[in-house]
Design an enzyme around this catalytic site. Structure first.
Site, PDB file in Angstrom:
ATOM      1  N   LYS A 127      44.236 -28.361  -1.489  1.00 46.33           N
ATOM      2  CA  LYS A 127      45.271 -29.206  -0.882  1.00 46.33           C
ATOM      3  C   LYS A 127      45.037 -30.620  -1.377  1.00 46.33           C
ATOM      4  CE  LYS A 127      46.113 -26.806   3.399  1.00 46.33           C
ATOM      5  NZ  LYS A 127      45.991 -26.885   4.832  1.00 46.33           N
ATOM      6  N   HIS A 130      45.263 -36.300   1.460  1.00 43.82           N
ATOM      7  CA  HIS A 130      46.391 -37.053   2.013  1.00 43.82           C
ATOM      8  C   HIS A 130      45.920 -38.059   3.064  1.00 43.82           C
ATOM      9  CE1 HIS A 130      46.486 -34.817   5.774  1.00 43.82           C
ATOM     10  NE2 HIS A 130      46.226 -33.751   5.048  1.00 43.82           N
ATOM     11  N   HIS A 133      43.253 -37.874   5.860  1.00 50.27           N
ATOM     12  CA  HIS A 133      41.815 -37.944   5.598  1.00 50.27           C
ATOM     13  C   HIS A 133      41.341 -39.351   5.253  1.00 50.27           C
ATOM     14  CE1 HIS A 133      42.109 -33.523   5.239  1.00 50.27           C
ATOM     15  NE2 HIS A 133      40.916 -33.593   5.780  1.00 50.27           N
TER      16      HIS A 133
HETATM   17  N1  ARG Z   1      37.974 -30.019   6.763  1.00 47.47           N
HETATM   18  C1  ARG Z   1      38.273 -30.420   8.097  1.00 47.47           C
HETATM   19  C2  ARG Z   1      39.697 -30.942   8.185  1.00 47.47           C
HETATM   20  O1  ARG Z   1      40.236 -31.368   7.209  1.00 47.47           O
HETATM   21  C3  ARG Z   1      37.349 -31.519   8.596  1.00 47.47           C
HETATM   22  C4  ARG Z   1      35.919 -31.138   8.711  1.00 47.47           C
HETATM   23  C5  ARG Z   1      35.169 -31.978   9.703  1.00 47.47           C
HETATM   24  N2  ARG Z   1      33.812 -31.630   9.808  1.00 47.47           N
HETATM   25  C6  ARG Z   1      33.321 -30.570  10.471  1.00 47.47           C
HETATM   26  N3  ARG Z   1      32.034 -30.382  10.463  1.00 47.47           N
HETATM   27  N4  ARG Z   1      34.108 -29.757  11.113  1.00 47.47           N
HETATM   28  O2  ARG Z   1      40.298 -30.911   9.243  1.00 47.47           O
END
Ligand code: ARG
Length: 566
Positions: A127, A130, A133
């Protein structure tokens, strides 16, 4: 100021032996110097002492006046306040302390021998990167810098979203509609289009769901073809993200994403079983948290697949074993608050004492020009585009402001990116952020460009007077009100750093940067540095030097570049 504060607090404590009030933290630094340089609001003690605040202030004044503090000019009791006026020449010695500390000014040793793990940025591969993040990326980066500044050993982890049923979708879509050639040619665009098309078509086509599930199962079983496709998708995504990280000056210590924990989850699941936390529910395994008024946590789906929470539980255990962290921070949008509350609770129930040292650091949503950013549908604002826009806008502003500038492109990049970052970190992180280009890029507002421009101004003053500015000897000069205000502001920097760490709030530093710039610019506009007498000039150059170093550190702590010229 800190030393004075502590000394006054200690003396007051002696006068009020029977209270357990934390006097040092009650002492205020009034914004208006007519109210003194330090003030003690006595109403804070009135309940404990059963006395009216003005009476307490008067008594304390009488008690303290016999002390003859060398740096106190006078003490006034006004209303319920006790106000201390510091002798102006004392500020020279504060400035000297700041200059002697040099680039270390503001650092502390609160983190020495401590490890903090920071999980941030963590985009989902295949993806686009965006705007959703952006917060985690820059808040995480700033928290990492702040902790390092205070001696913590920091482990920055990019917990890539590189596992989950969505990869079944991308693989299935690739097999249906794409090819090696197309992927090589279009890279990330191809992956994104495939995902969007698959999501859309599967709304009307049940079979596609099955196909995706099947593909993900194959991936989970390390099927060769699926694994190699997945690796390719991951490499394409990472090289895209790297461009953004480079622009922001961000580096990670670990890219162990979700997939890294595939072979580590079973142990955690077994442990949950042994500890009697797991319950079979319609073929799925869950942990109940009713007792804590929290929803059930799904650990293992009925088809045997694991989910986000399962991986986070395994990841936390692995990280504690690997890094023996004192704190572990997770920077994500506020939308994930419940997830982390549940995960932390499960770890606590597993008996891990360190579960209490896991911290979720949430932040609000982003919008541009007042428009909320949509997600999931593919209709999102990409970070690439956002920064490209910012740099273009900045280039136009700079062209206008300083057409003669040599390294325009470089400066436009620093200022454009800095404007976005500063604007995002300006308010408490939980507040929603809105970008308004004109506002964010103005050199006069509460902006990154304003701070970077002020920094460049101090750099230019010092460049022109290099040898004199290096001199840190005390000079025979009594500072005026603007100079005192500036020194006071500078001297608050170490407190601000600690406050930012304790509250996980980079905004404490962005606001400090603004205050320092206001104080410096007021001083600069009303006092001529170069045309003043020798001692005064030397003092003013020293002051400019202290501002330059501190502002440079400040910029660095929030992830903005130090711009020598603009
Ligand atoms: N990849 C996840 C997202 O984009 C965020 C991860 C955050 N860290 C974790 N340990 N869950 O929503």
């Amino acid at each position: 100021m800190e030393q004075i504060k502590e000394l006054i607090a200690r003396k007051i404590k002696l006068l009020l032996p029977n209270t357990d009030i934390d006097i040092a933290s009650a002492i205020e630094l009034p914004a208006d110097s007519k109210l003194g340089d330090l003030a003690v609001p006595c109403f804070k003690f009135s309940k404990a002492l059963r006395k009216a605040p003005p009476a307490i202030a008067a008594e304390l004044k009488a008690g303290l006046e016999t002390e003859n503090f060398e740096f106190i000019d006078r003490i006034e009791a006004v209303g319920g306040y006790l106000n201390f006026f510091v002798r102006p020449d004392y500020f020279i010695s504060i400035l000297k302390l700041i200059l002697d500390a040099g680039a270390d000014f503001g650092k502390s040793n609160i983190g020495v021998n401590k490890v903090v793990v920071i999980d941030y940025s963590s985009p989902n591969i295949a993806k686009r990167f965006h705007i959703g993040h952006l917060g985690t990326t820059i808040i995480g980066n700033s928290l990492k810098k702040l902790h390092s500044f205070c001696g913590y050993k920091c482990i920055g982890i990019n917990y890539l979203g590189d596992w989950g049923t969505q990869f079944g979708k991308v693989i299935a879509a690739y097999k249906l509609w794409s090819s090696e050639e197309k992927l090589a040619e279009r890279g990330m665009d191809e992956l994104v289009d495939l995902y969007v098309r698959f999501t859309k078509e599967s709304e009307e086509n049940e079979e596609l769901h099955e196909l995706a599930k099947n593909e993900f199962r194959k991936l989970e079983q390390y099927d060769e073809e699926s694994t190699s496709l997945w690796k390719k998708f991951k490499a394409i995504s990472l090289s895209e993200y790297e461009k953004t990280y480079k622009l922001l000056g961000i580096e990670f210590d670990s890219y162990n994403g979700e997939s890294f924990y595939n072979d580590k989850m079973q142990t955690a699941i077994d442990e949950l079983k042994v500890k009697n936390l797991l319950e079979l529910d319609n073929g799925a395994y869950i942990v109940r948290l009713d007792e804590f008024k929290l929803p059930v946590v799904l650990i293992l789906k009925s088809d045997g697949s694991t989910i986000y929470a399962t991986r986070d539980i395994a990841a936390a255990i692995w990280r504690q074993n690997e890094y023996k962290f004192d704190k572990a921070l997770y920077v994500t949008s506020a939308g994930q608050s419940l997830h982390f509350t549940q995960v932390f609770k499960v770890l606590e129930l597993m008996g891990y004492e360190w579960a209490g040292r896991l911290v979720h650091v949430p932040y609000g949503t982003y919008s541009i020009g007042g428009e909320k950013i949509a997600s999931r549908t593919g209709n999102v604002v990409l970070l690439d585009d956002l920064f490209k826009d910012a740099i273009e806008h900045a280039a136009a502003v700079i062209e206008n402001k300083n057409p003669e500038l040599e390294n325009k492109a470089e400066v436009a990049e620093a200022v454009g990116v800095g404007a976005v970052v500063f604007n995002s970190l300006l308010n408490n992180r939980i507040k929603d952020v809105n970008f308004d280009w004109e506002e964010a890029l103005s050199f006069e507002g509460n902006t990154g460009p304003y701070v970077q421009y002020t920094y460049a101004r101090t750099a230019s003053i010092l460049r022109k007077n290099e040898s004199e500015a290096e001199d840190t000897d005390s000079c025979d000069y009594t500072p005026n009100a603007e100079e005192i205000a500036l020194i006071k502001c500078l001297s608050d920097f170490p407190n601000k750093v600690i406050q930012a760490i304790n509250t996980y709030e980079p905004s404490v530093i962005t606001r400090f940067a603004l205050e320092l710039c206001w104080a410096f610019n007021l001083f600069y506009h009303n006092n001529n540095i170069l045309k003043s007498e020798i001692d005064c000039r030397q003092f003013r150059l020293q002051l400019a030097k202290a501002v330059n170093t501190t502002l440079g550190n400040t910029l660095n702590l929030i992830g903005l570049r130090e711009t020598e010229v603009i």
